[in-house]
Design a protein around this motif. Structure first.
Motif, mmCIF file in Angstrom:
data_model
loop_
_atom_site.group_PDB
_atom_site.id
_atom_site.type_symbol
_atom_site.label_atom_id
_atom_site.label_comp_id
_atom_site.label_asym_id
_atom_site.label_seq_id
_atom_site.Cartn_x
_atom_site.Cartn_y
_atom_site.Cartn_z
ATOM 1 N N ARG A 107 0.826 -1.220 -0.104
ATOM 2 C CA ARG A 107 -0.158 -0.126 0.146
ATOM 3 C C ARG A 107 0.930 1.280 -0.029
ATOM 4 O O ARG A 107 0.588 2.317 -0.779
ATOM 5 C CB ARG A 107 -0.887 -0.016 1.087
ATOM 6 C CG ARG A 107 -2.063 -0.950 0.978
ATOM 7 C CD ARG A 107 -3.094 -0.479 2.097
ATOM 8 N NE ARG A 107 -2.933 -0.164 3.484
ATOM 9 C CZ ARG A 107 -3.025 -1.165 4.239
ATOM 10 N NH1 ARG A 107 -3.032 -2.089 4.325
ATOM 11 N NH2 ARG A 107 -2.527 -0.341 5.669
ATOM 12 N N SER A 160 2.294 1.785 -3.606
ATOM 13 C CA SER A 160 1.254 2.106 -4.359
ATOM 14 C C SER A 160 1.021 3.697 -4.155
ATOM 15 O O SER A 160 0.800 4.452 -4.864
ATOM 16 C CB SER A 160 -0.091 1.266 -4.284
ATOM 17 O OG SER A 160 -0.944 1.683 -4.975
ATOM 18 N N SER A 196 1.347 6.485 -6.753
ATOM 19 C CA SER A 196 0.100 7.504 -7.068
ATOM 20 C C SER A 196 0.409 8.748 -6.677
ATOM 21 O O SER A 196 0.099 9.976 -7.669
ATOM 22 C CB SER A 196 -1.064 7.160 -6.285
ATOM 23 O OG SER A 196 -2.297 7.692 -6.505
#
Length: 166
Positions: free
Chosen positions: A95, A98, A102
């Motif tokens: 997470r 990611s 992003s």
């Protein structure tokens, strides 16, 4: 004889004047740094990026605490519990990665959005000055790029004709 030499000299001078081209150059990086708008765009981009940095730091602290808790009690855990804890840590790590990717994409898009009007303003000013001062070509010394060229010097139509392309 003197008249012939003078006539030839004048002819050469006139012909060289018709072929003379005026070149200019600019350091666009220096220009951008001097523009007040870039300072605001930089500050806005930094503020936007900082919100993501704070979230990443929070996630990083959570990750560190989970790893430390796992390491502290690993010897007393059953294999099933270890497996669950390792999976939790791996999921959190995924997470974080990611989220980081992003965030970088979003910050990049935000920078483009913030810098676009400043870059367009600088580009327009460069081209306007080039036209007003009669420059045929303007080069950027910071990136070795041609920023402006007179449209009349574009030989694409002539080359297309030569190749039989419409």
């Amino acid at each position: 004889m003197k008249k012939t030499v003078l006539f030839l000299a004048c002819g050469l001078l006139l012909s060289s004047m018709t072929f003379a081209q005026k070149f200019g150059y600019i350091n666009s990086a220096e220009l951008l740094q001097a523009m007040p708008e870039i300072k605001k765009a930089n500050a806005d981009a930094e503020a936007y990026a900082k919100t993501f940095q704070e979230q990443l730091q929070t996630m990083g602290k959570e990750y560190e605490s989970k790893v430390q808790a796992y390491q502290a009690s690993e010897k007393t855990m059953s294999d099933a519990v270890k497996e669950v804890k390792v999976k939790e840590i791996q999921d959190l790590q995924a997470r974080i990665e990611s989220f980081n990717q992003s965030a970088q994409e979003k910050v990049g898009k935000k920078k483009e959005e913030l810098y676009k009007p400043v870059l367009e303003k600088a580009d327009k000013a460069i081209k306007d000055v080039a036209k007003e001062k009669g420059f045929d070509y303007v080069f950027d010394t910071s990136s070795n790029v041609l920023l402006y060229a007179k449209e009349t010097d574009d030989i694409l139509p002539l080359v297309k004709t030569k190749l039989g392309i419409k």
